[in-house]
Design a protein around this motif. Structure first.
Motif, short mmCIF file in Angstrom:
data_model
loop_
_atom_site.label_atom_id
_atom_site.label_comp_id
_atom_site.label_asym_id
_atom_site.label_seq_id
_atom_site.Cartn_x
_atom_site.Cartn_y
_atom_site.Cartn_z
N ALA A 171 -3.34 7.60 3.51
CA ALA A 171 -2.41 7.33 2.49
C ALA A 171 -1.27 6.30 2.71
O ALA A 171 -0.86 5.40 1.95
N GLY A 174 -2.58 2.84 2.80
CA GLY A 174 -2.76 2.32 1.27
C GLY A 174 -1.62 1.98 0.78
O GLY A 174 -1.41 0.89 0.00
N MET A 188 0.60 7.78 -8.06
CA MET A 188 -0.72 8.33 -7.34
C MET A 188 -1.32 9.36 -8.25
O MET A 188 -0.79 10.19 -8.94
N PHE A 205 1.64 9.67 1.13
CA PHE A 205 1.99 8.68 0.03
C PHE A 205 3.58 9.23 0.38
O PHE A 205 4.21 7.93 -0.04
N LEU A 247 -2.28 4.71 -6.33
CA LEU A 247 -3.24 4.98 -5.13
C LEU A 247 -3.96 6.20 -5.57
O LEU A 247 -3.41 7.38 -6.02
#
Length: 334
Positions: A171, A174, A188, A205, A247
């Motif tokens: 994560a 990304g 997300m 994230f 994401l």
């Protein structure tokens, strides 16, 4: 007298037919190495002629080995699982074992039924993508002697080995890619099926924004499906109307997100960039091709079967959790 009432041929009957020892016939039946091909062929022909069928359950009770393993998944409709199942089946078959496949639908009760069935048939071990809130259940089966390899979770208990990907790093990769490309309003799409202890993508994230000294965007949980991705976009845009990147929990959610974004008249990646997770085969063929975090199925199949075979060979041992690396694959969507 019907065919079904005829006496069953035994291993000794096969040995007498070919003029060999019962031990040699047994080695052929168990697919052991070191048997000459001509001998193997002769024994197999006699087995076919006599209609001999080994009693696998009786053999399992004696040898504590059945030559079978189970692979238990949560959702057969997720394209990641069938591809992984094929890779695991290939690895397991190399050891002379057969794989039983089962699906729990991410339901702990169904998982209990599946594990009980596999345990009653004396499988040598199982590889499990666990249903939510089923850790105590897995520990219980391990205490009964079922050797278990858990994927994508950590269970500290004798008789259980754990293999997982580094999803937090995935994560982070990304989000960092999105931030490096100038995106700042990143949301997300997470899975509503993930219990709090397994929300590692969400942890990564948030951590990526902490690393950058920025506030993270909204997180919306939805079913990890194409339809869930589509529905999640509506909620995400309600929370963050100026969204410029997403994401997603997996590639199928990402594909649903792309569809929903374009249905609203926005362009991917010009207006909203999208990053998925898994790198399923389909992700390279949709348009735009999906930027994603690769979870290498071949590597996972190697590690879970290695852990399972180690358990089978040394059932009393404990094994440290295995954490597998991930990789960012950049394509058109971001």
């Amino acid at each position: 007298m019907t065919e079904s009432s005829l006496p069953r041929a035994t291993l000794d009957d096969v040995a007498r037919r070919v003029g060999m020892s019962a031990r040699t016939v047994s080695r052929v039946v168990n697919n052991e190495y070191g048997v000459a091909e001509a001998t193997r062929k002769q024994v197999l022909e006699a087995i076919e002629e006599l209609g001999y069928r080994p009693n696998l359950l009786a053999r399992a009770l004696i040898t504590k080995r059945s030559g079978t393993v189970g692979l238990v998944g949560g959702d057969m409709t997720d394209p990641y699982f069938p591809a992984l199942a094929e890779a695991v089946h290939h690895r397991v078959s190399e050891s002379g074992r057969t794989t039983f496949f089962a699906c729990t639908g991410n339901d702990p009760h169904r998982q209990d039924m599946v594990l009980r069935s596999l345990w009653s048939y004396a499988v040598d071990g199982v590889i499990v993508f666990p249903a939510p809130d089923s850790i105590d259940q897995l520990r219980g089966y391990a205490r009964l002697g079922l050797r278990i390899v858990v994927v994508d979770d950590v269970v500290d208990a004798p008789g259980i080995a754990c293999v997982r990907f580094d999803l937090v790093t995935g994560a982070r990769l990304g989000v960092r890619h999105l931030l490096d490309s100038g995106r700042r309003r990143v949301g997300m799409l997470a899975s509503e099926l993930s219990p709090p202890r397994r929300r590692r993508r969400e942890s990564g994230f948030r951590a990526a924004f902490d690393d950058a000294g920025l506030d993270h965007g909204a997180i919306v949980r939805a079913p990890p499906t194409v339809q869930g991705g589509e529905a999640g976009i509506d909620r995400l845009l309600d929370l963050q109307p100026d969204l410029d990147a997403i994401l997603a929990y997996n590639d199928v959610m990402a594909i649903g997100a792309v569809r929903a974004v374009e249905a609203r008249g926005r362009r991917v990646p010009d207006d909203i960039a999208v990053v998925g997770f898994d790198d399923v085969e389909l992700s390279a063929y949709v348009r735009p091709a999906l930027t994603t975090i690769r979870l290498d199925r071949s590597l996972l199949s190697i590690e879970v079967t290695r852990a399972l075979h180690s358990f089978i060979d040394a059932p009393g041992d404990r094994f440290d959790p295995v954490v597998l690396p991930v990789e960012l694959v950049v394509r058109q969507s971001a």
